[in-house]
Scaffold this motif. Sequence first.
Motif, PDB file in Angstrom:
ATOM      1  N   GLY A   1       7.425  22.124  -2.167  1.00 31.06           N
ATOM      2  CA  GLY A   1       6.073  21.311  -1.800  1.00 31.06           C
ATOM      3  C   GLY A   1       4.882  22.104  -0.998  1.00 31.06           C
ATOM      4  O   GLY A   1       5.481  23.173  -0.472  1.00 31.06           O
ATOM      5  N   TRP A   2       4.015  21.318  -0.819  1.00 34.63           N
ATOM      6  CA  TRP A   2       3.171  21.812   0.143  1.00 34.63           C
ATOM      7  C   TRP A   2       2.836  21.274   1.385  1.00 34.63           C
ATOM      8  O   TRP A   2       2.633  20.065   1.457  1.00 34.63           O
ATOM      9  CB  TRP A   2       1.694  22.117  -0.755  1.00 34.63           C
ATOM     10  N   TRP A   3       2.931  21.879   2.658  1.00 32.95           N
ATOM     11  CA  TRP A   3       2.798  21.091   3.905  1.00 32.95           C
ATOM     12  C   TRP A   3       1.321  21.436   4.475  1.00 32.95           C
ATOM     13  O   TRP A   3       0.819  22.353   4.432  1.00 32.95           O
ATOM     14  CB  TRP A   3       3.769  21.624   4.872  1.00 32.95           C
TER      15      TRP A   3
ATOM     16  N   LEU B   1      -2.571  10.737   3.184  1.00 30.44           N
ATOM     17  CA  LEU B   1      -3.057   9.488   3.221  1.00 30.44           C
ATOM     18  C   LEU B   1      -4.464   9.537   2.861  1.00 30.44           C
ATOM     19  O   LEU B   1      -5.200   8.980   1.972  1.00 30.44           O
ATOM     20  CB  LEU B   1      -2.865   8.551   4.225  1.00 30.44           C
ATOM     21  N   SER B   2      -5.282  10.606   3.513  1.00 23.88           N
ATOM     22  CA  SER B   2      -6.771  10.980   3.287  1.00 23.88           C
ATOM     23  C   SER B   2      -6.803  11.483   1.653  1.00 23.88           C
ATOM     24  O   SER B   2      -7.840  10.952   0.791  1.00 23.88           O
ATOM     25  CB  SER B   2      -7.265  11.849   4.298  1.00 23.88           C
ATOM     26  N   ILE B   3      -5.964  12.359   1.481  1.00 21.46           N
ATOM     27  CA  ILE B   3      -5.930  13.050  -0.108  1.00 21.46           C
ATOM     28  C   ILE B   3      -5.964  11.676  -1.068  1.00 21.46           C
ATOM     29  O   ILE B   3      -6.540  11.676  -2.195  1.00 21.46           O
ATOM     30  CB  ILE B   3      -4.914  13.995  -0.290  1.00 21.46           C
ATOM     31  N   TYR B   4      -5.147  10.905  -0.722  1.00 25.57           N
ATOM     32  CA  TYR B   4      -4.603   9.807  -1.786  1.00 25.57           C
ATOM     33  C   TYR B   4      -5.815   8.741  -1.751  1.00 25.57           C
ATOM     34  O   TYR B   4      -5.951   8.457  -3.157  1.00 25.57           O
ATOM     35  CB  TYR B   4      -3.351   8.942  -1.423  1.00 25.57           C
TER      36      TYR B   4
ATOM     37  N   ALA C   1      -6.913  16.117  -6.740  1.00 26.30           N
ATOM     38  CA  ALA C   1      -6.306  15.302  -5.434  1.00 26.30           C
ATOM     39  C   ALA C   1      -4.992  14.799  -5.907  1.00 26.30           C
ATOM     40  O   ALA C   1      -4.224  14.714  -4.813  1.00 26.30           O
ATOM     41  CB  ALA C   1      -7.183  14.118  -5.291  1.00 26.30           C
ATOM     42  N   LYS C   2      -4.557  14.255  -6.791  1.00 27.79           N
ATOM     43  CA  LYS C   2      -3.159  13.758  -7.330  1.00 27.79           C
ATOM     44  C   LYS C   2      -2.435  15.016  -7.185  1.00 27.79           C
ATOM     45  O   LYS C   2      -1.047  14.677  -6.674  1.00 27.79           O
ATOM     46  CB  LYS C   2      -3.184  13.150  -8.678  1.00 27.79           C
ATOM     47  N   PHE C   3      -2.511  16.217  -7.488  1.00 27.97           N
ATOM     48  CA  PHE C   3      -1.555  17.382  -7.567  1.00 27.97           C
ATOM     49  C   PHE C   3      -1.568  17.569  -6.181  1.00 27.97           C
ATOM     50  O   PHE C   3      -0.201  17.606  -5.753  1.00 27.97           O
ATOM     51  CB  PHE C   3      -2.151  18.325  -8.302  1.00 27.97           C
ATOM     52  N   LEU C   4      -2.416  17.655  -5.286  1.00 29.34           N
ATOM     53  CA  LEU C   4      -2.040  17.803  -3.850  1.00 29.34           C
ATOM     54  C   LEU C   4      -1.533  16.894  -3.227  1.00 29.34           C
ATOM     55  O   LEU C   4      -0.475  17.080  -2.410  1.00 29.34           O
ATOM     56  CB  LEU C   4      -3.562  18.000  -3.205  1.00 29.34           C
ATOM     57  N   PHE C   5      -1.803  15.673  -3.504  1.00 28.35           N
ATOM     58  CA  PHE C   5      -0.931  14.578  -2.969  1.00 28.35           C
ATOM     59  C   PHE C   5       0.627  14.555  -3.374  1.00 28.35           C
ATOM     60  O   PHE C   5       1.564  14.491  -2.504  1.00 28.35           O
ATOM     61  CB  PHE C   5      -1.337  13.221  -3.576  1.00 28.35           C
ATOM     62  N   ASP C   6       0.770  14.878  -4.564  1.00 21.52           N
ATOM     63  CA  ASP C   6       2.182  14.795  -4.935  1.00 21.52           C
ATOM     64  C   ASP C   6       2.968  16.134  -4.280  1.00 21.52           C
ATOM     65  O   ASP C   6       3.944  16.094  -4.056  1.00 21.52           O
ATOM     66  CB  ASP C   6       2.353  14.909  -6.623  1.00 21.52           C
TER      67      ASP C   6
ATOM     68  N   LEU D   1       4.867   6.137   7.545  1.00 22.25           N
ATOM     69  CA  LEU D   1       5.884   6.130   6.577  1.00 22.25           C
ATOM     70  C   LEU D   1       5.995   4.934   5.998  1.00 22.25           C
ATOM     71  O   LEU D   1       6.172   4.937   4.554  1.00 22.25           O
ATOM     72  CB  LEU D   1       7.129   6.609   7.266  1.00 22.25           C
ATOM     73  N   GLY D   2       5.587   3.930   6.465  1.00 17.05           N
ATOM     74  CA  GLY D   2       5.338   2.453   5.726  1.00 17.05           C
ATOM     75  C   GLY D   2       4.200   2.605   4.773  1.00 17.05           C
ATOM     76  O   GLY D   2       4.617   2.331   3.536  1.00 17.05           O
ATOM     77  N   LYS D   3       3.323   3.170   5.310  1.00 17.62           N
ATOM     78  CA  LYS D   3       2.025   3.349   4.362  1.00 17.62           C
ATOM     79  C   LYS D   3       2.556   4.237   2.924  1.00 17.62           C
ATOM     80  O   LYS D   3       2.162   3.905   1.907  1.00 17.62           O
ATOM     81  CB  LYS D   3       0.814   3.725   4.972  1.00 17.62           C
ATOM     82  N   ILE D   4       3.213   5.528   3.478  1.00 17.57           N
ATOM     83  CA  ILE D   4       3.649   6.339   2.460  1.00 17.57           C
ATOM     84  C   ILE D   4       4.486   5.683   1.439  1.00 17.57           C
ATOM     85  O   ILE D   4       4.508   5.830   0.091  1.00 17.57           O
ATOM     86  CB  ILE D   4       4.021   7.932   2.978  1.00 17.57           C
TER      87      ILE D   4
END
Length: 169
Positions: free
Chosen positions: A61-63, A86-89, A100-105, A145-148
């Motif tokens: 993945g991407w950090w 969370l901002s990307i999502y 944005a979905k790709f970046l989030f994933d 972590l709860g939000k994610i």
Amino acid sequence: RYDMEPPWRSALAQGKAIEALTKAYDVTSNKTYIDTAKSLLNSFFVEVKDGGVTLKTADDGWWYEEYADDGSNSSRVLNGMIWALLSIYDYYKYTNDTNAKFLFDQGVIALKNTLPLYDNSGNSYYDIHKKSTTPAYHQMHIKLLGKIFNITQEGTFKNYHDRWLDFKG
């Protein structure tokens, strides 16, 4: 902080700016705001070594770095990564932008694969260098972590959320 000289770049700052611009567009319908948000989103495709905020790996993945300079001082600050995600999502939810979905994933993959390195016997570390957290940052990690987890339903996030919530240091 990480032997960096200002100015440096920040995925957390980029993400928060995207949020503000998206909200400004929602309130005003001024297309300039959402166009600027899209431009900032595109910055997440640029690697740290090339002037961006992203550490890319083929399989892990991407950090998204809270503190990024020339790429020689990777900090991998946990809260900065999760805030950026969370901002990307939020941008993705608002726009349905597949980038944005790709970046989030990609970020979710990186977070899932790296999260065990932030466990300090039930407490959390601030960064990849095992810097201790303050109680406030530890609580922030739990909340984030709860939000994610609520978005992804990824068990790893729930496991660390619960483990860190139970920490009695």
